[in-house]
Enzyme design. Structure first.
Site, PDB file in Angstrom:
ATOM      1  N   HIS A 261      -3.459   4.313  -2.188  1.00 33.09           N
ATOM      2  CA  HIS A 261      -4.422   3.492  -1.427  1.00 33.09           C
ATOM      3  C   HIS A 261      -4.926   4.254  -0.196  1.00 33.09           C
ATOM      4  CE1 HIS A 261      -1.824   0.307  -3.353  1.00 33.09           C
ATOM      5  NE2 HIS A 261      -3.023  -0.054  -3.768  1.00 33.09           N
TER       6      HIS A 261
ATOM      7  N   LEU B 235       0.815  -1.216   0.000  1.00 31.98           N
ATOM      8  CA  LEU B 235       0.000   0.000   0.000  1.00 31.98           C
ATOM      9  C   LEU B 235       0.849   1.266   0.000  1.00 31.98           C
ATOM     10  CD1 LEU B 235      -2.567  -1.267   2.665  1.00 31.98           C
ATOM     11  CD2 LEU B 235      -2.757  -1.399   0.176  1.00 31.98           C
ATOM     12  N   HIS B 236       0.332   2.283  -0.681  1.00 32.56           N
ATOM     13  CA  HIS B 236       1.027   3.582  -0.770  1.00 32.56           C
ATOM     14  C   HIS B 236      -0.011   4.703  -0.619  1.00 32.56           C
ATOM     15  CE1 HIS B 236      -0.616   3.561  -4.790  1.00 32.56           C
ATOM     16  NE2 HIS B 236       0.018   2.440  -5.063  1.00 32.56           N
TER      17      HIS B 236
ATOM     18  N   GLN C 271      -5.839 -12.582 -12.304  1.00 30.83           N
ATOM     19  CA  GLN C 271      -5.825 -11.402 -13.178  1.00 30.83           C
ATOM     20  C   GLN C 271      -4.438 -11.176 -13.809  1.00 30.83           C
ATOM     21  OE1 GLN C 271      -6.981  -8.641  -9.853  1.00 30.83           O
ATOM     22  NE2 GLN C 271      -5.500  -7.249 -10.763  1.00 30.83           N
TER      23      GLN C 271
ATOM     24  N   GLN D  70     -10.271  -0.040 -15.442  1.00 28.87           N
ATOM     25  CA  GLN D  70     -10.784  -0.927 -14.379  1.00 28.87           C
ATOM     26  C   GLN D  70     -12.005  -0.291 -13.703  1.00 28.87           C
ATOM     27  OE1 GLN D  70      -8.402  -3.327 -11.456  1.00 28.87           O
ATOM     28  NE2 GLN D  70      -8.727  -1.555 -10.150  1.00 28.87           N
TER      29      GLN D  70
ATOM     30  N   ARG E 155       3.933  -0.822  -8.569  1.00 36.86           N
ATOM     31  CA  ARG E 155       4.946  -1.284  -9.536  1.00 36.86           C
ATOM     32  C   ARG E 155       6.101  -0.291  -9.696  1.00 36.86           C
ATOM     33  NH1 ARG E 155       0.257  -3.939 -12.256  1.00 36.86           N
ATOM     34  NH2 ARG E 155       0.708  -6.165 -12.187  1.00 36.86           N
TER      35      ARG E 155
ATOM     36  N   LYS F 171       1.436   7.416  -8.394  1.00 36.67           N
ATOM     37  CA  LYS F 171       1.801   6.402  -7.396  1.00 36.67           C
ATOM     38  C   LYS F 171       1.334   5.034  -7.873  1.00 36.67           C
ATOM     39  CE  LYS F 171       3.081   9.051  -3.812  1.00 36.67           C
ATOM     40  NZ  LYS F 171       4.309   8.918  -3.042  1.00 36.67           N
ATOM     41  N   SER F 172       2.213   4.042  -7.753  1.00 33.69           N
ATOM     42  CA  SER F 172       1.871   2.680  -8.142  1.00 33.69           C
ATOM     43  C   SER F 172       2.769   1.718  -7.384  1.00 33.69           C
ATOM     44  CB  SER F 172       2.092   2.500  -9.650  1.00 33.69           C
ATOM     45  OG  SER F 172       2.141   1.130  -9.981  1.00 33.69           O
TER      46      SER F 172
HETATM   47  O1  PAF Z   1      -6.532  -2.406  -8.617  1.00 31.35           O
HETATM   48  C1  PAF Z   1      -6.175  -3.422  -7.989  1.00 31.35           C
HETATM   49  O2  PAF Z   1      -5.327  -3.381  -7.100  1.00 31.35           O
HETATM   50  C2  PAF Z   1      -6.784  -4.773  -8.346  1.00 31.35           C
HETATM   51  O3  PAF Z   1      -7.010  -4.882  -9.705  1.00 31.35           O
HETATM   52  C3  PAF Z   1      -8.063  -5.091  -7.562  1.00 31.35           C
HETATM   53  C4  PAF Z   1      -9.177  -4.118  -7.872  1.00 31.35           C
HETATM   54  C5  PAF Z   1      -7.759  -5.052  -6.062  1.00 31.35           C
HETATM   55  C6  PAF Z   1      -8.559  -6.492  -7.896  1.00 31.35           C
HETATM   56  O4  PAF Z   1      -7.613  -7.465  -7.601  1.00 31.35           O
END
Ligand code: PAF
Length: 281
Positions: free
Chosen positions: A37, A33-34, A60, A152, A186, A183-184
């Site tokens: 989030h 988390l960052h 996914q 998404q 990754r 922010k990500s």
């Molecule tokens: O955005 C994300 O972190 C993911 O795609 C999610 C919505 C938690 C589903 O796994």
């Protein structure tokens, strides 16, 4: 703050909360988390109780993607949630979410076939499936997603509409570093040199916003400049830079209603995304 690892535990806690008349906000995450989030958790505080799910959802990720190396640090995530006033973390094992013989998926056509769906063909099936499972488990009143994953967000809103789910989906703004980089989780893959190169994404976003502000309505003219800017960076390789209807994800030529300018760009081996929504006004 409680931590639950099973569906049963979450159901029991939620049942009690609902009996007491509490509203529930859900923030689905894959952990690590960052501040992005954290901002979702802040938005979710408008509910009486906040649940954060921390689950790296295997279905996914494509076979050549970063499921194994995806960053994880649950102890750090726990601290951040605690500080953000979260009431419950749901942190299941994959075997808790996907029982032996699991074979039921939520698969959407249309919206999922453009942008990220082109290079990640099973991604949105995995997202829709896990998010609908989380919705069934936590039964929130509202669920919070970042605008950074704009496709998404549109896909989840569409799923909720199509499947009559009684949940309000709330989109929250992109959180950027001072440099502009979105922010990500990754971003942790990037070297210092790559982090500098990655600024082409936010620079392309700001360029797009600037051109639109000056009155440019032709999406091709804007995309051309954005692409030229990104291509000038030797470490960047474009997956896509596109302009689509922000709701339907259908490509558009002229800005007459909200248009999503979205991109996915490889910086070295790391695939990053960024976007902006330009309103016709
Ligand atoms: O955005 C994300 O972190 C993911 O795609 C999610 C919505 C938690 C589903 O796994």
């Amino acid at each position: 703050m409680k931590v639950a690892t099973t569906v049963k535990e979450v159901r029991e806690i939620v049942k009690e909360w609902k009996k007491e008349g509490n509203t529930i906000g859900l923030v689905p995450t894959m952990g690590y988390l960052h501040e992005g989030h954290e901002s979702l958790m802040k938005c979710a505080r408008e509910n009486d109780k906040v649940i954060v799910s921390v689950f790296v959802n295997p279905i996914q990720f494509g076979p050549t993607e970063d499921l194994e190396s995806y960053p994880r640090d649950f102890e750090k995530d726990k601290k951040l949630c605690e500080q953000a006033g979260v009431d419950l973390i749901f942190h299941p094992e994959p075997s808790e979410m996907y029982l032996d013989g699991f074979s039921t998926y939520v698969d959407m056509s249309g919206l999922t076939e453009e942008l990220c769906g082109k290079s990640r063909p099973i991604h949105f099936r995995g997202v829709c499936t896990v998010v609908s499972k989380l919705f069934h488990i936590a039964t929130p009143d509202k669920a919070y997603f970042g605008q950074k994953d704009a496709q998404q967000l549109a896909v989840i809103k569409h799923m909720v509409r199509d499947l009559n789910m009684d949940i309000e989906v709330v989109g929250c703004p992109i959180i950027r570093e001072e440099s502009g980089l979105a922010k990500s989780s990754r971003n942790t893959y990037l070297s210092e040199e790559e982090k500098k190169a990655a600024l082409v994404l936010s620079k392309a976003v700001f360029l797009c916003e600037e051109m639109a502000k000056k009155g440019e309505k032709n999406t091709a003219a804007i995309l051309k400049e954005m692409i030229a800017l990104i291509e000038a960076e030797p470490l960047a390789k474009i997956d896509y830079v596109k302009a689509v209807d922000a709701e339907t994800i259908v490509p558009v030529d002229t800005i007459t209603k909200p248009v999503l300018f979205a991109m996915a760009v490889y910086i070295g081996k790391t695939r990053l995304i960024d976007n902006t929504i330009i309103d016709a006004k």
